[in-house]
Design a protein around this motif. Structure first.
Motif, PDB file in Angstrom:
ATOM      1  N   LEU A 232       0.829  -1.208   0.000  1.00 16.02           N
ATOM      2  CA  LEU A 232       0.000   0.000   0.000  1.00 16.02           C
ATOM      3  C   LEU A 232       0.863   1.258   0.000  1.00 16.02           C
ATOM      4  O   LEU A 232       0.572   2.230  -0.699  1.00 16.02           O
ATOM      5  N   GLU A 233       1.929   1.245   0.767  1.00 16.42           N
ATOM      6  CA  GLU A 233       2.806   2.422   0.823  1.00 16.42           C
ATOM      7  C   GLU A 233       3.507   2.633  -0.519  1.00 16.42           C
ATOM      8  O   GLU A 233       3.667   3.777  -0.971  1.00 16.42           O
TER       9      GLU A 233
ATOM     10  N   GLY B  79       2.345   1.782  -3.323  1.00 16.73           N
ATOM     11  CA  GLY B  79       1.333   2.074  -4.336  1.00 16.73           C
ATOM     12  C   GLY B  79       1.219   1.039  -5.420  1.00 16.73           C
ATOM     13  O   GLY B  79       0.738   1.340  -6.524  1.00 16.73           O
TER      14      GLY B  79
ATOM     15  N   VAL C 290      -0.638  -1.620  -5.253  1.00 18.57           N
ATOM     16  CA  VAL C 290      -1.958  -2.235  -5.193  1.00 18.57           C
ATOM     17  C   VAL C 290      -2.909  -1.289  -4.463  1.00 18.57           C
ATOM     18  O   VAL C 290      -2.474  -0.471  -3.642  1.00 18.57           O
ATOM     19  N   GLN C 291      -4.189  -1.420  -4.770  1.00 24.16           N
ATOM     20  CA  GLN C 291      -5.227  -0.677  -4.080  1.00 24.16           C
ATOM     21  C   GLN C 291      -6.156  -1.664  -3.374  1.00 24.16           C
ATOM     22  O   GLN C 291      -6.314  -2.811  -3.829  1.00 24.16           O
ATOM     23  N   PRO C 292      -6.772  -1.268  -2.277  1.00 23.39           N
ATOM     24  CA  PRO C 292      -7.609  -2.206  -1.524  1.00 23.39           C
ATOM     25  C   PRO C 292      -8.677  -2.901  -2.365  1.00 23.39           C
ATOM     26  O   PRO C 292      -8.967  -4.086  -2.153  1.00 23.39           O
TER      27      PRO C 292
ATOM     28  N   GLU D  82      -8.634  -3.534  -5.669  1.00 25.16           N
ATOM     29  CA  GLU D  82      -8.185  -4.222  -6.875  1.00 25.16           C
ATOM     30  C   GLU D  82      -8.510  -5.712  -6.793  1.00 25.16           C
ATOM     31  O   GLU D  82      -8.337  -6.339  -5.745  1.00 25.16           O
TER      32      GLU D  82
ATOM     33  N   THR E  42     -10.936  -9.323  -4.053  1.00 26.51           N
ATOM     34  CA  THR E  42     -10.190  -8.068  -3.964  1.00 26.51           C
ATOM     35  C   THR E  42      -8.990  -8.235  -3.035  1.00 26.51           C
ATOM     36  O   THR E  42      -8.910  -9.207  -2.265  1.00 26.51           O
TER      37      THR E  42
ATOM     38  N   GLU F 146      -8.344  -6.430  -0.442  1.00 25.81           N
ATOM     39  CA  GLU F 146      -8.867  -6.319   0.918  1.00 25.81           C
ATOM     40  C   GLU F 146      -9.459  -7.645   1.380  1.00 25.81           C
ATOM     41  O   GLU F 146      -9.213  -8.088   2.507  1.00 25.81           O
TER      42      GLU F 146
ATOM     43  N   THR G   5      -1.756   4.449   6.143  1.00 27.39           N
ATOM     44  CA  THR G   5      -1.524   3.034   5.832  1.00 27.39           C
ATOM     45  C   THR G   5      -1.826   2.166   7.048  1.00 27.39           C
ATOM     46  O   THR G   5      -2.458   1.106   6.932  1.00 27.39           O
TER      47      THR G   5
ATOM     48  N   THR H  92      -5.505   1.739   7.448  1.00 26.76           N
ATOM     49  CA  THR H  92      -6.077   0.804   6.471  1.00 26.76           C
ATOM     50  C   THR H  92      -5.868  -0.639   6.911  1.00 26.76           C
ATOM     51  O   THR H  92      -6.782  -1.474   6.822  1.00 26.76           O
TER      52      THR H  92
END
Length: 604
Positions: free
Chosen positions: A331-332, A334, A336-338, A340, A365, A367, A505, A508
């Motif tokens: 995540l830090e 960048g 991947v996004q939650p 995706e 996903t 997440e 982060t 999240t």
């Protein structure tokens, strides 16, 4: 001639009388007036003659003790014990009383009679199995005292470790270690306060706090007798103890004795034969409880079996618990996004890498992949992330290092409150961290990854503090008997918020951990007394040639306003069985919830 002979005789008698008078006078001077010295060597005759007849027994070593955060003692249990002195007594006159005493002690008649009759020095009545002084009940004390048998008395003695003692792995044990005494305590050895056979801390806080625990004098009882074991007039039995208002010192720990006992009980209830549980204060990372299994007896330690080692400080394979770190790094960076999505059909297609769920999770996903611990999702994400970045973020989250409270010494070496804390690792020294096969195995907390339960619990505290890494304490300060502080250990930050991962982060990841319970691998926690959050882990390992797993669960509660961070691990569990770690985690959190409920103010 006769007159001369008589004169010589009278003169000789006069000289002999004079010499005898001088000798008797000198003897009287030595024995009555100047008893403290004799000859140019200043030999104390009284002291040495008495020392030859003095026989004693230790009642209290004078070693410093440990208490919990509320002042409840963790060491130093005072009990009433029976002491037998080797005095001459009429066997006929006291036969009945001696038999009654043996019956009160529930002792075998022959064993008791032999113990009393064969005593050549003061001796305590001890338990045959443990070797510890038998703790007398109030009723036994009352009856034994009433028997009034010469040389058989009830006295207070201190057992270093209570019979129902808790936190044994944290406290540790004492033993002989002449090599360490010679290398680390040369000054005390030279002064005589320590000898090569002295018992010093061998593990745990007994070892790390040794400097503050050393005694300035023991409490003992001595008997002074003549050659026939008859008490010397004016001396008899004498209690000897140090007259020092400052010692022994007291070490104040962060532990909560009630929580500690409960945590140990709940590990046993869950059937965790080998493993650990750590409870940290979410506010400052102080250790409230640290339980380790299997247990051990501090009086009977077999160094080779290793049961005395604190498993809460040992770094082992964390399994999917480590996906917390991978998620933070991805995540830090960048990559991947939650939200995706990924496809998981159960296999990655290379390296023989598979998902734990046969047939896969389907479309999922990132997440959801965290909540359901999908191996394929994290392998795909790790293909986009460098090994160096993962290592960097792990460092900033407090892994791959010792996190327990420590400080540098004058000799340049680091001193830690925690004995034997292992630092863990992400990649082994020669492992090619940028190799894709290595990275995907590392992504699920396997291969070289090692994390201790203390580090895992502290990782949760780090996330709760927006990425700021705190250093867990287990000792707050050391005090004199007067209450004055000798040494304090203030709260400490290892990695500041600016140097750690971003607070966004961290937030999240905490949300992800709530979803683990609401819809993922931790759904069995939904019936807990609190709303909980966390991350499960199942690390594959080998147990004597057969496959087995380390079962983990780390998390926090209550989710709305976290008060506690908890890590539980059950080592070497059979594959495909219900997680004992999750069961113990739930029980511990329920216990904490009940405790908090009792502390809430009641409506009048």
């Amino acid at each position: 001639m006769v007159w001369m002979r008589q004169r010589r005789i009278w003169f000789s008698l006069l000289v002999i009388t004079l010499l005898l008078g001088i000798w008797l006078g000198r003897l009287a001077w030595i024995q009555v007036i100047d008893t403290g010295s004799f000859s140019r060597r200043d030999i104390d005759l009284t002291r040495n003659s008495v020392a030859q007849r003095e026989v004693g027994i230790e009642l209290d070593s004078g070693r410093g003790g440990f208490v919990d955060r509320l002042g409840k003692p963790l060491t130093g249990e005072t009990v009433k014990a029976l002491v037998v002195f080797p005095l001459s007594r009429s066997e006929t006159q006291y036969a009945g009383a001696l038999a009654e005493a043996g019956a009160i002690l529930q002792a075998d008649g022959k064993v008791w009679n032999d113990f009393v009759s064969s005593a050549v020095s003061p001796a305590m009545w001890t338990d045959a199995a443990s070797g510890l002084p038998v703790a007398l009940t109030d009723k036994q004390v009352r009856i034994l005292t009433g028997l009034d048998i010469p040389g058989i008395v009830v006295m207070d003695t201190v057992r270093r470790y209570p019979g129902d003692g808790a936190a044994r792995h944290v406290i540790g044990y004492i033993g002989q270690n002449p090599q360490r005494i010679e290398s680390e305590f040369a000054r005390q050895l030279l002064s005589g306060s320590l000898t090569m056979t002295s018992r010093i801390g061998a593990s745990g806080l007994e070892k790390t706090m040794e400097t503050y625990l050393q005694s300035v004098g023991k409490t003992s009882v001595s008997l002074f007798t003549d050659g026939a074991h008859r008490p010397l007039a004016g001396l008899n039995v004498r209690l000897i103890q140090p007259n020092n208002p400052y010692y022994p010192l007291q070490v104040n720990t962060t532990l909560d004795l009630d929580l500690q006992k409960q945590a140990e009980r709940l590990l046993d209830k869950a059937g965790i034969a080998s493993g650990a549980a750590v409870i940290l204060d979410a506010n400052n990372a102080d250790v409230l409880a640290m339980a380790s299994r299997p247990d051990f007896d501090p009086y009977r330690v077999t160094p080779q079996d290793g049961n005395w080692g604190n498993k809460a400080l040992k770094a082992i394979t964390p399994g999917s618990v480590f996906k917390t770190v991978v998620a933070a790094a991805a995540l830090e960076e960048g990559v991947v996004q939650p939200g995706e999505t990924f496809e998981c059909n159960g296999e990655l297609g290379k390296y023989g890498f598979t998902c734990w769920l046969h047939g896969g999770h389907g479309t999922i996903t990132f997440e959801e992949g965290f909540a359901k611990s999908c191996n394929i999702v994290f392998a795909r994400v790790m293909q986009r992330l460098s090994g160096s970045k993962l290592q960097e973020v792990a460092d900033r989250l407090g892994l791959d290092r010792q996190v327990g409270w420590s400080a540098g010494n004058n000799d340049g070496k680091s001193w830690s409150q925690f004995d034997g804390e292992e630092r863990g690792q992400i990649f082994a020294g020669r492992t090619p961290s940028e190799d894709e096969g290595v990275r995907v195995q590392t992504a699920i907390g396997q291969r070289d990854v090692l994390v201790s339960p203390l580090q895992a619990a502290n990782l949760v505290v780090t996330l709760l503090h927006g990425g700021e890494v705190r250093s867990p304490r287990i000792v707050t300060d050391v005090r004199y008997r007067t209450g004055a502080v000798v040494k304090s250990f203030p709260e400490r930050v290892l990695v500041s918020g600016k140097a750690g991962i971003p607070a966004k982060t961290a937030g999240t990841i905490l949300d992800f951990m709530q979803e683990v319970v609401s819809e993922g691998t931790g759904q069995s926690l939904q019936n807990a007394k609190w709303h909980l959050a966390g991350k499960s882990g199942t690390a594959q390992t080998a147990c004597g040639g057969r496959p087995c797993v380390h079962s983990w669960f780390v998390g926090y509660g209550p989710a709305e306003k976290p008060k506690y961070a908890v890590a539980v691990v059950a080592e070497n569990e059979p594959e495909n069985t219900a997680s004992r770690a999750i069961a113990a985690f739930r029980d511990i959190m329920d216990m904490l919830a009940e405790r908090e409920n009792k502390l809430l103010p009641r409506d009048k």
